[in-house]
Design a protein around this motif. Sequence first.
Motif, short mmCIF file in Angstrom:
data_model
loop_
_atom_site.label_atom_id
_atom_site.label_comp_id
_atom_site.label_asym_id
_atom_site.label_seq_id
_atom_site.Cartn_x
_atom_site.Cartn_y
_atom_site.Cartn_z
N LYS A 170 34.17 -12.17 -2.01
CA LYS A 170 33.67 -11.81 -0.51
C LYS A 170 32.32 -12.37 0.06
N ALA A 171 31.30 -12.42 -0.77
CA ALA A 171 30.00 -13.08 -0.43
C ALA A 171 30.05 -14.43 0.30
N GLY A 172 31.01 -15.06 -0.39
CA GLY A 172 31.31 -16.64 0.37
C GLY A 172 32.01 -16.52 1.32
N LYS A 173 32.43 -15.49 1.99
CA LYS A 173 33.38 -15.36 3.28
C LYS A 173 34.59 -16.11 3.21
N LYS A 189 43.52 -4.09 6.20
CA LYS A 189 42.45 -3.30 5.51
C LYS A 189 41.53 -4.08 4.70
N ILE A 190 42.26 -4.72 3.64
CA ILE A 190 41.43 -5.73 2.76
C ILE A 190 40.33 -6.55 3.63
N ALA A 191 41.14 -7.28 4.50
CA ALA A 191 40.00 -8.37 5.29
C ALA A 191 38.90 -7.68 6.01
N THR A 192 39.25 -6.70 6.86
CA THR A 192 38.29 -6.03 7.53
C THR A 192 37.22 -5.36 6.60
N ASP A 193 37.75 -4.55 5.63
CA ASP A 193 36.97 -3.95 4.90
C ASP A 193 35.71 -4.88 4.19
N ALA A 194 36.24 -6.23 3.87
CA ALA A 194 35.29 -7.31 3.28
C ALA A 194 34.52 -8.18 4.47
N GLY A 195 34.97 -8.07 5.63
CA GLY A 195 34.61 -8.69 6.59
C GLY A 195 35.15 -10.20 6.58
N VAL A 197 38.11 -13.40 7.28
CA VAL A 197 39.18 -14.03 8.37
C VAL A 197 40.44 -13.72 7.58
N LEU A 198 41.50 -13.41 8.43
CA LEU A 198 42.76 -13.09 7.66
C LEU A 198 43.82 -14.24 8.47
N GLY A 199 44.50 -14.50 7.52
CA GLY A 199 45.37 -15.56 7.99
C GLY A 199 46.78 -14.90 8.08
N VAL A 200 47.59 -15.01 9.00
CA VAL A 200 48.97 -14.41 9.21
C VAL A 200 49.97 -15.41 9.31
N LYS A 221 40.53 -9.12 15.48
CA LYS A 221 40.71 -10.27 16.26
C LYS A 221 40.08 -11.52 15.38
N ASN A 222 39.91 -11.43 14.11
CA ASN A 222 39.54 -12.66 13.29
C ASN A 222 40.57 -13.19 12.54
#
Length: 442
Positions: A170-173, A189-195, A197-200, A221-222
């Motif tokens: 996650k440090a490498g975003k 939840k996984i994506a927002t907790d780690a900050g 971007v989420l692919g849908v 909205k990421n």
Amino acid sequence: MALKGLDIFKVLPKTNCKKCGSPTCMAFAMKVAQGGIELEKCPDISAEALAQLSEASAPPMKSLTIGAGEGEYKLGGETVLFRHDKTFVSKSLYAVEVCQDCVDERLPQIKTIDYERIGERMIVDLIAVEYKGDKAAFLDTVKKAQGAGRTLILEVSDADAAKEAVELVKAGKPLLNGANESNWEAFNKIATDAGVVLGVSAKDLDSLYETVQKLEGAGNKNLILDVGSASVKDAFANTVQIRRAALKDGDRSFGYPSIVNLAKLAPNDPVQQLALASIFTLKYGSIIVLSSMTYAQALPLYGLRQNIYTDPQKPMKMEPKVYPVNGADENAVCAITVDFALTYFVVNGELERSGVPVNFIVADAGGYSVLTSWAAGKFSAGLIAKFFKEADIEGKVKNRTLIIPGKVAVLKGELEENLQGWKILVGPNEAVGLVKYLKDLK
Ligand code: SF4
């Protein structure tokens, strides 16, 4: 939707104090509407009005960032469908997909693509790690891919495996590409907790739209929209429809960058993948995943991207300086041309083909071709002599023979006057004649 000058004028304090640099508030409002100045330049505008207008004037397509440090990339933020309307903002990124079976073979291949062209470093931007049902093997592959020093895409729709993989890197975003109609809550939840971007993705565009709206409703909205892998036809239609809905119709639920996976759409066919990658670079793949990348693929593809994602009004320029070709040292003959990138590449290719060592001098000529810059007075004897002085050509090269392009043979006399001690030779009219010319000269 774009704001009109009148909408902006309505919320301004209307004191015509000129603190913004405009003569009147109306003039300022019109300038803001045209994108010529930022609203914040009016120091007296109220915070409420600013918030209200910022929301309304936000670009129709979100700008997102993935990666960190050197691997940080911007995605989205586009405002037009065609590059002749306005320069595109965020270039397409190319990824190579790896899995537990091919990671050891593909990682070394990925690292071989690393070269510079017209000031831009060309590398495989991202590595997509594919989950194949074995969590331990997936995590192992993620760790190996992380070692290649590229930003990762985690291609995984299993929430448990996704959570552990995100935790590792996650440090490498990375981009977590795995949310769909059924798992979006867990993935959100996984994506927002780690900050990150989420692919849908979804089975069709309607379901994708609904899933995006659910995620937006949950405050995320990421997002990046996966255009699917049912067929090339559907993927292309989806990509274009998504971008048109956002930019033409102002539908912000589709105002996100897209990801297209060619490794799945054209498996085992690198030639078709390359052809499709070119098409999706033009329309409108923000991230394009391939199953491999070789020099033979990278050169045309990255060249195309560089052309598409630069300002069509501004010619691409090389840095004016001496480029030693074929191992030229200070005693090698000199040849000069302009700094228009296309001219440089054509001439440089022929110089290399000749095998003759040449000090290839690229002069500052405003980025125009030989005849255009000469006609515009930017490639004259006086300016060439001035450039020789400023760039200290005589301090760098001992040879005093200079070959000029045949098309500007007219410069010979004046150059001999301006460059004392130099022998000026008129080269061929076309670059293709250089090989024979140089061999004969030798
Ligand atoms: Fe009007 Fe604001 Fe500009 Fe003053 S600074 S002229 S109030 S827009």
